[in-house]
Design a protein around this motif. Structure first.
Motif, mmCIF file in Angstrom:
data_model
loop_
_atom_site.group_PDB
_atom_site.id
_atom_site.type_symbol
_atom_site.label_atom_id
_atom_site.label_comp_id
_atom_site.label_asym_id
_atom_site.label_seq_id
_atom_site.Cartn_x
_atom_site.Cartn_y
_atom_site.Cartn_z
ATOM 1 N N VAL A 78 14.475 -8.837 3.594
ATOM 2 C CA VAL A 78 14.340 -9.005 1.745
ATOM 3 C C VAL A 78 13.454 -8.452 1.913
ATOM 4 C CG1 VAL A 78 13.962 -10.842 0.400
ATOM 5 C CG2 VAL A 78 14.534 -11.703 2.023
ATOM 6 N N THR A 79 12.666 -7.917 1.917
ATOM 7 C CA THR A 79 11.141 -7.108 1.595
ATOM 8 C C THR A 79 12.024 -5.874 1.765
ATOM 9 O OG1 THR A 79 9.179 -8.865 2.209
ATOM 10 C CG2 THR A 79 8.847 -6.588 1.482
ATOM 11 N N LEU A 80 12.174 -5.700 2.389
ATOM 12 C CA LEU A 80 12.785 -4.506 2.890
ATOM 13 C C LEU A 80 13.757 -4.149 1.470
ATOM 14 C CD1 LEU A 80 13.173 -3.644 6.850
ATOM 15 C CD2 LEU A 80 11.674 -2.623 4.935
ATOM 16 N N ALA A 81 14.650 -5.060 1.704
ATOM 17 C CA ALA A 81 16.210 -4.949 0.900
ATOM 18 C C ALA A 81 15.840 -4.651 -0.531
ATOM 19 C CB ALA A 81 17.190 -6.615 0.735
ATOM 20 N N MET A 82 14.982 -5.576 -0.807
ATOM 21 C CA MET A 82 14.440 -5.005 -2.462
ATOM 22 C C MET A 82 13.929 -5.091 -2.829
ATOM 23 S SD MET A 82 16.269 -7.834 -3.375
ATOM 24 C CE MET A 82 16.152 -8.359 -5.031
ATOM 25 N N GLY A 83 13.114 -3.804 -1.970
ATOM 26 C CA GLY A 83 11.818 -2.760 -1.999
ATOM 27 C C GLY A 83 10.722 -3.132 -2.491
ATOM 28 N N TRP A 84 10.317 -3.872 -2.580
ATOM 29 C CA TRP A 84 9.023 -4.437 -3.037
ATOM 30 C C TRP A 84 8.026 -4.299 -2.479
ATOM 31 C CZ3 TRP A 84 10.899 -10.879 -2.324
ATOM 32 C CH2 TRP A 84 12.089 -10.911 -3.110
ATOM 33 N N ALA A 85 8.563 -3.514 -1.067
ATOM 34 C CA ALA A 85 7.110 -3.336 -0.802
ATOM 35 C C ALA A 85 6.386 -1.315 -1.082
ATOM 36 C CB ALA A 85 7.166 -3.099 0.727
ATOM 37 N N GLU A 86 7.397 -0.809 -2.251
ATOM 38 C CA GLU A 86 6.924 0.159 -2.412
ATOM 39 C C GLU A 86 6.175 -0.004 -3.337
ATOM 40 O OE1 GLU A 86 10.925 2.202 -2.863
ATOM 41 O OE2 GLU A 86 11.794 1.782 -0.708
ATOM 42 N N THR A 87 6.233 -0.822 -4.398
ATOM 43 C CA THR A 87 5.759 -1.256 -5.273
ATOM 44 C C THR A 87 4.234 -2.150 -5.502
ATOM 45 O OG1 THR A 87 7.218 -2.909 -6.294
ATOM 46 C CG2 THR A 87 7.491 -1.760 -7.116
#
Length: 184
Positions: A78-87
């Motif tokens: 989910v973290t990868l799919a939502m792109g949360w780790a980038e922010t």
């Protein structure tokens, strides 16, 4: 290896059987007695089933671990799919994945402590009636030794076969006993 179960009523007889099995080369970690009175087992020098093995903690803990791995993977996906780790970065999400994994494994083990081991449930009535269950884990080449000893004790009632303790557990306990015996 396979496990043989026998039901006996007299602890003195079970003590003699255990001693004879050891004389035949079957080690103490291969022999256990399931009873409702561990204090009596100790008086007769019988090797009891460990408390942790009387519960279903290991089986339930493994189920919890499997669910925890699935939950941790879900957090990462989910973290990868939502792109949360980038922010925010990966640190909080990896920590969350570890918390999910640890919690599920802990909860599985906790629930397992409250359940009887599924392998021993069939002996509940036997134990309640103050009888005892002898468990013997043997390899194929020890089968005749077991048959010889049991043949001399007709009061023991065969109660079937089952899955033995893992071989590495028996080897490890044998090595630990040898290390303690040699001592400093």
């Amino acid at each position: 290896m396979k496990r043989h179960y026998f039901i006996g009523e007299n602890l003195e007889d079970l003590e003699a059987v255990q001693r004879e099995l050891q004389e035949q080369g079957i080690t103490l970690p291969q022999i256990h007695v399931l009873s409702n009175s561990d204090a009596e087992l100790e008086k007769h020098h019988l090797h009891p089933v460990a408390e942790v093995m009387k519960s279903d903690v290991i089986n339930s803990g493994l189920w919890g671990l499997g669910i925890g791995i699935g939950g941790a993977l879900l957090v990462i996906i989910v973290t990868l799919a939502m792109g949360w780790a980038e922010t925010v970065g990966w640190t909080p999400f990896m920590f969350l994945a570890l918390v999910v994994l640890g919690f599920c494994a802990w909860e599985g083990g906790f629930l397992g402590f409250q359940e009887k081991n599924r392998r021993f449930k069939r002996f509940d009535e036997t134990i309640r009636n103050n009888r005892h269950v002898l468990l013997v884990d043997i390899s194929d080449d020890q089968e005749s030794a077991l048959d010889d000893v049991i043949g001399r004790h007709p009061h023991l009632a065969p109660a079937g076969e089952g899955e033995p303790a893992p071989g590495w557990v028996i080897v490890g306990e044998n090595q630990l006993r040898e290390l303690i015996r040699r001592g400093p």
